[in-house]
Design an enzyme around this catalytic site. Structure first.
Site, PDB file in Angstrom:
ATOM      1  N   MET A   1       0.934  -1.097  -0.006  1.00 21.71           N
ATOM      2  CA  MET A   1       0.119   0.059  -0.019  1.00 21.71           C
ATOM      3  C   MET A   1       0.934   1.369   0.082  1.00 21.71           C
ATOM      4  SD  MET A   1      -3.450  -0.690   2.331  1.00 21.71           S
ATOM      5  CE  MET A   1      -3.994   0.934   2.453  1.00 21.71           C
TER       6      MET A   1
ATOM      7  N   SER B   1       2.479   2.391  -2.447  1.00 23.48           N
ATOM      8  CA  SER B   1       3.766   2.581  -3.409  1.00 23.48           C
ATOM      9  C   SER B   1       3.340   3.179  -4.537  1.00 23.48           C
ATOM     10  CB  SER B   1       4.226   0.903  -3.410  1.00 23.48           C
ATOM     11  OG  SER B   1       3.231   0.272  -4.041  1.00 23.48           O
ATOM     12  N   GLY B   2       2.348   3.693  -4.836  1.00 27.65           N
ATOM     13  CA  GLY B   2       2.054   4.284  -6.138  1.00 27.65           C
ATOM     14  C   GLY B   2       1.734   3.182  -7.275  1.00 27.65           C
TER      15      GLY B   2
ATOM     16  N   GLU C   1      -6.761  -2.614  -7.982  1.00 27.26           N
ATOM     17  CA  GLU C   1      -6.965  -3.611  -6.735  1.00 27.26           C
ATOM     18  C   GLU C   1      -7.380  -5.073  -7.260  1.00 27.26           C
ATOM     19  OE1 GLU C   1      -6.428  -2.174  -3.993  1.00 27.26           O
ATOM     20  OE2 GLU C   1      -7.415  -0.350  -3.952  1.00 27.26           O
TER      21      GLU C   1
ATOM     22  N   CYS D   1       8.871   3.627   3.818  1.00 24.77           N
ATOM     23  CA  CYS D   1       8.595   3.177   5.342  1.00 24.77           C
ATOM     24  C   CYS D   1       8.044   4.100   6.420  1.00 24.77           C
ATOM     25  CB  CYS D   1       9.901   2.315   5.856  1.00 24.77           C
ATOM     26  SG  CYS D   1       9.504   1.899   7.489  1.00 24.77           S
TER      27      CYS D   1
HETATM   28  P1  ADP Z   1      -1.271   2.540  -3.887  1.00 21.63           P
HETATM   29  O1  ADP Z   1      -2.054   2.011  -5.058  1.00 21.63           O
HETATM   30  O2  ADP Z   1      -0.028   1.700  -4.372  1.00 21.63           O
HETATM   31  O3  ADP Z   1      -1.900   2.187  -2.734  1.00 21.63           O
HETATM   32  P2  ADP Z   1      -1.193   5.319  -4.583  1.00 21.63           P
HETATM   33  O4  ADP Z   1      -0.922   5.281  -5.891  1.00 21.63           O
HETATM   34  O5  ADP Z   1      -2.772   5.282  -4.096  1.00 21.63           O
HETATM   35  O6  ADP Z   1      -0.677   4.085  -4.036  1.00 21.63           O
HETATM   36  O7  ADP Z   1      -0.459   6.481  -3.893  1.00 21.63           O
HETATM   37  C1  ADP Z   1       0.935   6.875  -3.955  1.00 21.63           C
HETATM   38  C2  ADP Z   1       0.963   8.078  -3.187  1.00 21.63           C
HETATM   39  O8  ADP Z   1       0.643   7.993  -1.782  1.00 21.63           O
HETATM   40  C3  ADP Z   1       2.387   8.600  -3.208  1.00 21.63           C
HETATM   41  O9  ADP Z   1       2.629   9.366  -4.416  1.00 21.63           O
HETATM   42  C4  ADP Z   1       2.411   9.500  -2.060  1.00 21.63           C
HETATM   43  O10 ADP Z   1       1.889  10.991  -2.659  1.00 21.63           O
HETATM   44  C5  ADP Z   1       1.500   9.211  -1.100  1.00 21.63           C
HETATM   45  N1  ADP Z   1       2.120   8.355  -0.066  1.00 21.63           N
HETATM   46  C6  ADP Z   1       1.492   8.619   1.303  1.00 21.63           C
HETATM   47  N2  ADP Z   1       2.248   7.959   2.056  1.00 21.63           N
HETATM   48  C7  ADP Z   1       3.223   7.339   1.490  1.00 21.63           C
HETATM   49  C8  ADP Z   1       4.311   6.203   1.815  1.00 21.63           C
HETATM   50  N3  ADP Z   1       4.380   5.792   3.103  1.00 21.63           N
HETATM   51  N4  ADP Z   1       5.130   5.884   0.592  1.00 21.63           N
HETATM   52  C9  ADP Z   1       5.020   6.611  -0.271  1.00 21.63           C
HETATM   53  N5  ADP Z   1       4.110   7.461  -0.999  1.00 21.63           N
HETATM   54  C10 ADP Z   1       3.076   7.778   0.006  1.00 21.63           C
HETATM   55 MG    MG Z   2      -4.204   1.741  -5.059  1.00 19.00          MG
HETATM   56 ZN    ZN Z   3      11.635   0.904   8.144  1.00 12.66          ZN
END
Ligand code: ADP
Ligand code: MG
Ligand code: ZN
Length: 195
Positions: free
Chosen positions: A17, A19-20, A89, A145
């Site tokens: 989660m 990770s973008g 998802e 992290c």
């Molecule tokens: P995913 O779909 O993998 O859950 P998203 O694409 O929705 O991720 O969100 C990525 C964005 O979340 C990043 O560009 C950043 O703005 C935000 N973000 C919040 N917390 C973190 C974190 N711990 N590491 C990286 N990005 C984070």
């Molecule tokens: Mg997502």
């Molecule tokens: Zn760590």
């Protein structure tokens, strides 16, 4: 005889989660739209009553998406003219999503699936790991992290629940690096960088 543009393929975007993954899916889908390539984007309708018709990233980028209850419905909703199929998802789909993705790729479509490769206990989160083995391209994303700032491949649940899925609760999770990740850790407050 192989002709460029004829062949479909499968791309997986995986990682923990935050990770973008959704951002990257949105980026790829948006580029196709700019190029006027016919695109359809889907997400699982875990709760059809509240499913909004879009994929939204934690950074609030968004793209229109069709919520579907299962992979068979997704297959039925594909238009012949569609060239790019985006799916967010992916871990919440049934195992038939693998067969569906393969059928779509074989019919010449570019299938992009984003999803968690590990659950909150660090176990492979099917169908994503298997889908990785059946795909042409895999992009593994890393988050930051929440505890120490290192590259993070794991998702830690910080509220108490034994359910595999805790819906709609991003406050319930942190991205963690290998050293800070501990699924045995007792419940504790979140150290969000985004809050
Ligand atoms: P995913 O779909 O993998 O859950 P998203 O694409 O929705 O991720 O969100 C990525 C964005 O979340 C990043 O560009 C950043 O703005 C935000 N973000 C919040 N917390 C973190 C974190 N711990 N590491 C990286 N990005 C984070
Ligand atoms: Mg997502
Ligand atoms: Zn760590």
């Amino acid at each position: 005889m192989y002709r460029r543009g004829d062949q479909g393929w499968i791309e997986v975007i995986c990682g923990p989660m935050f990770s973008g993954k959704s951002e990257e899916l949105i980026r790829r889908v948006t580029r196709s739209k700019i190029a006027r390539v016919p695109v359809q984007t889907f997400k699982p309708a875990l709760d059809t009553r509240f499913a909004k018709a879009e994929v939204v990233s934690h950074s609030l980028l968004s793209v229109t998406a069709e919520p579907v209850p299962d992979s068979f419905t997704l297959l039925k909703m594909i238009d012949d003219v569609t060239e790019v199929v985006g799916i967010d998802e992916g871990q919440f789909f049934d195992d038939r999503i693998i067969e569906v993705a393969e059928r779509l790729a074989k019919s010449g479509k570019q299938v992009i699936v984003a999803g968690l490769d590990l659950d909150y206990l660090g176990r492979p989160f099917e169908p994503i790991p298997t889908l990785c083995t059946r795909s042409e391209y895999v992009t593994k994303m890393l988050a930051v992290c929440h505890r120490c700032g290192a590259p993070a491949a794991f998702t830690q649940r910080i509220i108490k629940s034994d359910d595999l899925v805790v819906l709609g609760a991003t406050d319930a999770y942190e991205a963690r690096c290998r050293n800070c990740y501990d699924p045995e850790e007792p419940e504790q407050p979140r150290l969000g960088m985004d809050r």
